[in-house]
Design an enzyme around this catalytic site. Sequence first.
Site, mmCIF file in Angstrom:
data_model
loop_
_atom_site.group_PDB
_atom_site.id
_atom_site.type_symbol
_atom_site.label_atom_id
_atom_site.label_comp_id
_atom_site.label_asym_id
_atom_site.label_seq_id
_atom_site.Cartn_x
_atom_site.Cartn_y
_atom_site.Cartn_z
ATOM 1 N N ASN A 178 -10.012 0.535 1.362
ATOM 2 C CA ASN A 178 -8.882 0.424 2.295
ATOM 3 C C ASN A 178 -9.302 0.785 3.723
ATOM 4 O OD1 ASN A 178 -7.433 -0.005 -0.014
ATOM 5 N ND2 ASN A 178 -5.970 1.647 0.317
ATOM 6 N N ASP A 193 0.845 -1.192 0.000
ATOM 7 C CA ASP A 193 0.000 0.000 0.000
ATOM 8 C C ASP A 193 0.888 1.252 0.000
ATOM 9 O OD1 ASP A 193 -2.379 1.429 0.108
ATOM 10 O OD2 ASP A 193 -2.471 1.402 2.304
HETATM 11 P P1 13P Z 1 -8.024 4.930 6.856
HETATM 12 O O1 13P Z 1 -7.021 5.754 7.609
HETATM 13 O O2 13P Z 1 -9.329 5.657 6.697
HETATM 14 O O3 13P Z 1 -8.214 3.593 7.456
HETATM 15 O O4 13P Z 1 -7.487 4.750 5.379
HETATM 16 C C1 13P Z 1 -6.547 3.778 5.104
HETATM 17 C C2 13P Z 1 -6.062 3.800 3.724
HETATM 18 O O5 13P Z 1 -6.665 4.358 2.833
HETATM 19 C C3 13P Z 1 -4.815 3.062 3.474
HETATM 20 O O6 13P Z 1 -4.330 3.243 2.200
#
Ligand code: 13P
Length: 288
Positions: free
Chosen positions: A233, A85
């Site tokens: 996510n 990610d």
């Molecule tokens: P959050 O902080 O809303 O859980 O988002 C996580 C995210 O988009 C990781 O790429």
Amino acid sequence: MALRKLVPMNYMLADAEKGGYAVGAFNINDMAGVQAVVQAAEEERSPVIIQMYTSGIDLVGARYIAAVAETAAQNSNVPVVLHLDHGSDLEAVRACIEAGFSSVMIDCSKLPLAENMEITQKAVQMAHAAGISAEAELGKVGSGSQEMPAADKQRFLTDPEEARQFVEQTGVDALAIAIGSAHGLYEFTPDLDFDRLKAIQNSTETYLVLHGGSDLPEDQIRRAVKLGITKINVATDLSGAYSAALRKVVAASQGIIWPGRVFGAVREAMKELIRERIRLFGSSGMAD
Ligand code: 13P
């Protein structure tokens, strides 16, 4: 039990698009996280994405986490993706591909469009050469701690025409778009731009990803899924579940805190949260 290995993300998202649901992508940091994600998915009979930020990968090592995730996938009978990610450069992407991740994200969204496209195109070529899928980001997903001023929205939210060009030129499998969601907990009421989502969906041939999936009103999540979001996510909410469980163990302990009790408690708390999100995203039962 059928043995399956980590699968590329594009197959999973193709099924999600056909089935009208989104797959949850949960940011984890350790083996408790891997087990929580995969066990929750098995209990819900859902496909699932394990993902890690580069900060977590730097801490535990890409090969370690890939080996743990591969073991979890081989011992389960639901489809599992291991995804990088927000990979910040091509080196991070290469390291995860070599370690055995089945999907990678390159995030050059802070760079000018032409550079974002150029680096993304290279990351896509590297991923495809390894038989896996790639995600990139276009636009600015903000921070929950600060509402984006209305005047900035036109500039920072994803432009449908730019998205069309970006996808055509880079060949990216999945695109993270900025439509008003934000990372972290919201200190304002989020208000997703659904017209923009529809326009992007109409102008692109790729799977659309919603970052900032924590703390979003459920009705907005359902609507986003109806309009074509196929990956959501979740990081902050999972850390919240982890934190609450950890505090409970610490508060109930005198003197030494047994690591095994922490491991079990945080894994179960994360699992419960992940199962709820899987049901909300509509992917429950979709592994069969
Ligand atoms: P959050 O902080 O809303 O859980 O988002 C996580 C995210 O988009 C990781 O790429």
